[in-house]
Design a protein around this motif. Structure first.
Motif, mmCIF file in Angstrom:
data_model
loop_
_atom_site.group_PDB
_atom_site.id
_atom_site.type_symbol
_atom_site.label_atom_id
_atom_site.label_comp_id
_atom_site.label_asym_id
_atom_site.label_seq_id
_atom_site.Cartn_x
_atom_site.Cartn_y
_atom_site.Cartn_z
ATOM 1 N N LYS A 48 43.919 -33.599 38.840
ATOM 2 C CA LYS A 48 42.515 -34.008 38.915
ATOM 3 C C LYS A 48 41.616 -32.946 38.309
ATOM 4 O O LYS A 48 42.000 -31.798 38.145
ATOM 5 C CB LYS A 48 42.123 -34.268 40.365
ATOM 6 C CG LYS A 48 42.854 -35.435 41.003
ATOM 7 C CD LYS A 48 42.270 -35.768 42.354
ATOM 8 C CE LYS A 48 42.932 -36.989 42.948
ATOM 9 N NZ LYS A 48 42.339 -37.358 44.263
ATOM 10 N N GLU A 49 40.390 -33.356 38.014
ATOM 11 C CA GLU A 49 39.416 -32.413 37.490
ATOM 12 C C GLU A 49 38.880 -31.540 38.629
ATOM 13 O O GLU A 49 38.885 -31.937 39.797
ATOM 14 C CB GLU A 49 38.264 -33.166 36.823
ATOM 15 C CG GLU A 49 38.668 -33.882 35.554
ATOM 16 C CD GLU A 49 37.473 -34.474 34.815
ATOM 17 O OE1 GLU A 49 37.654 -34.996 33.711
ATOM 18 O OE2 GLU A 49 36.349 -34.407 35.356
ATOM 19 N N ARG A 50 38.374 -30.385 38.243
ATOM 20 C CA ARG A 50 37.751 -29.508 39.217
ATOM 21 C C ARG A 50 36.498 -30.181 39.767
ATOM 22 O O ARG A 50 35.727 -30.776 39.012
ATOM 23 C CB ARG A 50 37.408 -28.181 38.564
ATOM 24 C CG ARG A 50 36.885 -27.119 39.513
ATOM 25 C CD ARG A 50 36.941 -25.751 38.886
ATOM 26 N NE ARG A 50 36.235 -25.667 37.620
ATOM 27 C CZ ARG A 50 36.294 -24.629 36.805
ATOM 28 N NH1 ARG A 50 37.051 -23.572 37.132
ATOM 29 N NH2 ARG A 50 35.620 -24.620 35.670
ATOM 30 N N GLU A 51 36.291 -30.077 41.076
ATOM 31 C CA GLU A 51 35.135 -30.724 41.691
ATOM 32 C C GLU A 51 34.377 -29.748 42.577
ATOM 33 O O GLU A 51 34.946 -28.823 43.162
ATOM 34 C CB GLU A 51 35.557 -31.947 42.517
ATOM 35 C CG GLU A 51 36.412 -31.638 43.720
ATOM 36 C CD GLU A 51 36.637 -32.862 44.602
ATOM 37 O OE1 GLU A 51 36.134 -33.953 44.295
ATOM 38 O OE2 GLU A 51 37.334 -32.701 45.629
ATOM 39 N N PHE A 52 33.089 -29.990 42.675
ATOM 40 C CA PHE A 52 32.201 -29.180 43.492
ATOM 41 C C PHE A 52 32.482 -29.410 44.976
ATOM 42 O O PHE A 52 32.756 -30.539 45.399
ATOM 43 C CB PHE A 52 30.749 -29.560 43.171
ATOM 44 C CG PHE A 52 29.738 -28.971 44.104
ATOM 45 C CD1 PHE A 52 29.182 -29.741 45.112
ATOM 46 C CD2 PHE A 52 29.341 -27.655 43.975
ATOM 47 C CE1 PHE A 52 28.239 -29.207 45.972
ATOM 48 C CE2 PHE A 52 28.405 -27.106 44.828
ATOM 49 C CZ PHE A 52 27.856 -27.881 45.828
ATOM 50 N N VAL A 53 32.384 -28.323 45.741
ATOM 51 C CA VAL A 53 32.564 -28.406 47.187
ATOM 52 C C VAL A 53 31.273 -28.020 47.919
ATOM 53 O O VAL A 53 30.756 -28.793 48.718
ATOM 54 C CB VAL A 53 33.722 -27.495 47.663
ATOM 55 C CG1 VAL A 53 33.826 -27.508 49.183
ATOM 56 C CG2 VAL A 53 35.029 -27.925 47.023
ATOM 57 N N ALA A 54 30.772 -26.823 47.661
ATOM 58 C CA ALA A 54 29.607 -26.330 48.405
ATOM 59 C C ALA A 54 28.946 -25.203 47.634
ATOM 60 O O ALA A 54 29.594 -24.527 46.827
ATOM 61 C CB ALA A 54 30.016 -25.851 49.790
ATOM 62 N N ALA A 55 27.659 -24.991 47.916
ATOM 63 C CA ALA A 55 26.924 -23.895 47.297
ATOM 64 C C ALA A 55 25.905 -23.348 48.286
ATOM 65 O O ALA A 55 25.465 -24.057 49.196
ATOM 66 C CB ALA A 55 26.231 -24.349 46.015
ATOM 67 N N ILE A 56 25.524 -22.105 48.060
ATOM 68 C CA ILE A 56 24.530 -21.453 48.902
ATOM 69 C C ILE A 56 23.596 -20.652 48.004
ATOM 70 O O ILE A 56 24.030 -20.023 47.040
ATOM 71 C CB ILE A 56 25.215 -20.565 49.965
ATOM 72 C CG1 ILE A 56 24.200 -20.015 50.964
ATOM 73 C CG2 ILE A 56 26.042 -19.454 49.331
ATOM 74 C CD1 ILE A 56 24.851 -19.425 52.226
ATOM 75 N N SER A 57 22.320 -20.691 48.330
ATOM 76 C CA SER A 57 21.329 -19.986 47.522
ATOM 77 C C SER A 57 21.508 -18.476 47.629
ATOM 78 O O SER A 57 22.189 -17.980 48.529
ATOM 79 C CB SER A 57 19.920 -20.364 47.977
ATOM 80 O OG SER A 57 19.719 -19.965 49.323
ATOM 81 N N TRP A 58 20.867 -17.747 46.709
ATOM 82 C CA TRP A 58 21.051 -16.301 46.691
ATOM 83 C C TRP A 58 20.534 -15.641 47.962
ATOM 84 O O TRP A 58 21.062 -14.619 48.381
ATOM 85 C CB TRP A 58 20.394 -15.689 45.458
ATOM 86 C CG TRP A 58 18.919 -15.928 45.328
ATOM 87 C CD1 TRP A 58 17.897 -15.140 45.752
ATOM 88 C CD2 TRP A 58 18.308 -17.065 44.717
ATOM 89 N NE1 TRP A 58 16.699 -15.711 45.455
ATOM 90 C CE2 TRP A 58 16.906 -16.888 44.805
ATOM 91 C CE3 TRP A 58 18.784 -18.218 44.088
ATOM 92 C CZ2 TRP A 58 15.996 -17.824 44.307
ATOM 93 C CZ3 TRP A 58 17.881 -19.128 43.592
ATOM 94 C CH2 TRP A 58 16.515 -18.929 43.698
ATOM 95 N N SER A 59 19.534 -16.255 48.600
ATOM 96 C CA SER A 59 19.013 -15.689 49.853
ATOM 97 C C SER A 59 19.814 -16.132 51.061
ATOM 98 O O SER A 59 19.715 -15.542 52.136
ATOM 99 C CB SER A 59 17.552 -16.087 50.027
ATOM 100 O OG SER A 59 17.468 -17.500 50.156
ATOM 101 N N GLY A 60 20.572 -17.204 50.891
ATOM 102 C CA GLY A 60 21.351 -17.733 52.003
ATOM 103 C C GLY A 60 20.621 -18.764 52.837
ATOM 104 O O GLY A 60 21.187 -19.275 53.810
#
Length: 126
Positions: free
Chosen positions: A42-54
């Motif tokens: 499968k292709e790589r898929e997004f899971v989660a992200a967090i901003s630089w400040s958190g």
């Protein structure tokens, strides 16, 4: 720039795992951090992200309510707490860094990100 992911392993469905990513070689607190995964075939898929400040997070629908992303800017670390794991979560998990971009739908595209780490394997058995 180095992003070193760790914490993967073999678990049973319903178990929990905590992935860690150690960052070095850049100003960690100025970068949005994220996790992606790629299952076999499968292709790589997004899971989660967090901003630089958190203070902001963004999740794929498939993991909302089960996974939690967090960061410690003092330690240059980002984490992914994964609860209620399912066999479909089996994949190689990668951490990524991007310079201060806002968390929008574009966050889910891997071309948005600047740096990538090596992966850590997560295998969930049924």
């Amino acid at each position: 720039v180095q992003l070193q992911a760790s914490g993967g392993g073999l678990v049973q469905a319903g178990d929990s795992l905590r992935l860690s990513c150690a960052a070095s070689g850049y100003t960690f607190s100025m970068y949005t951090m994220g996790w992606f995964r790629q299952a076999p075939g499968k292709e790589r898929e997004f899971v989660a992200a967090i901003s630089w400040s958190g203070d902001s997070t963004y999740y794929a629908d498939s993991v909302k309510g089960r996974f939690t992303i967090s960061r410690d800017n003092a330690k240059n670390m980002v984490y992914l707490q994964m609860n209620s794991l399912r066999p479909i979560d089996t994949a190689v998990y990668y951490c990524a860094a991007g310079y201060q971009f806002p968390l929008t739908i574009a966050t889910m595209s891997d071309i948005t990100w600047d740096y990538w780490g090596q992966g850590t394997q997560v295998t969930v058995s049924s």
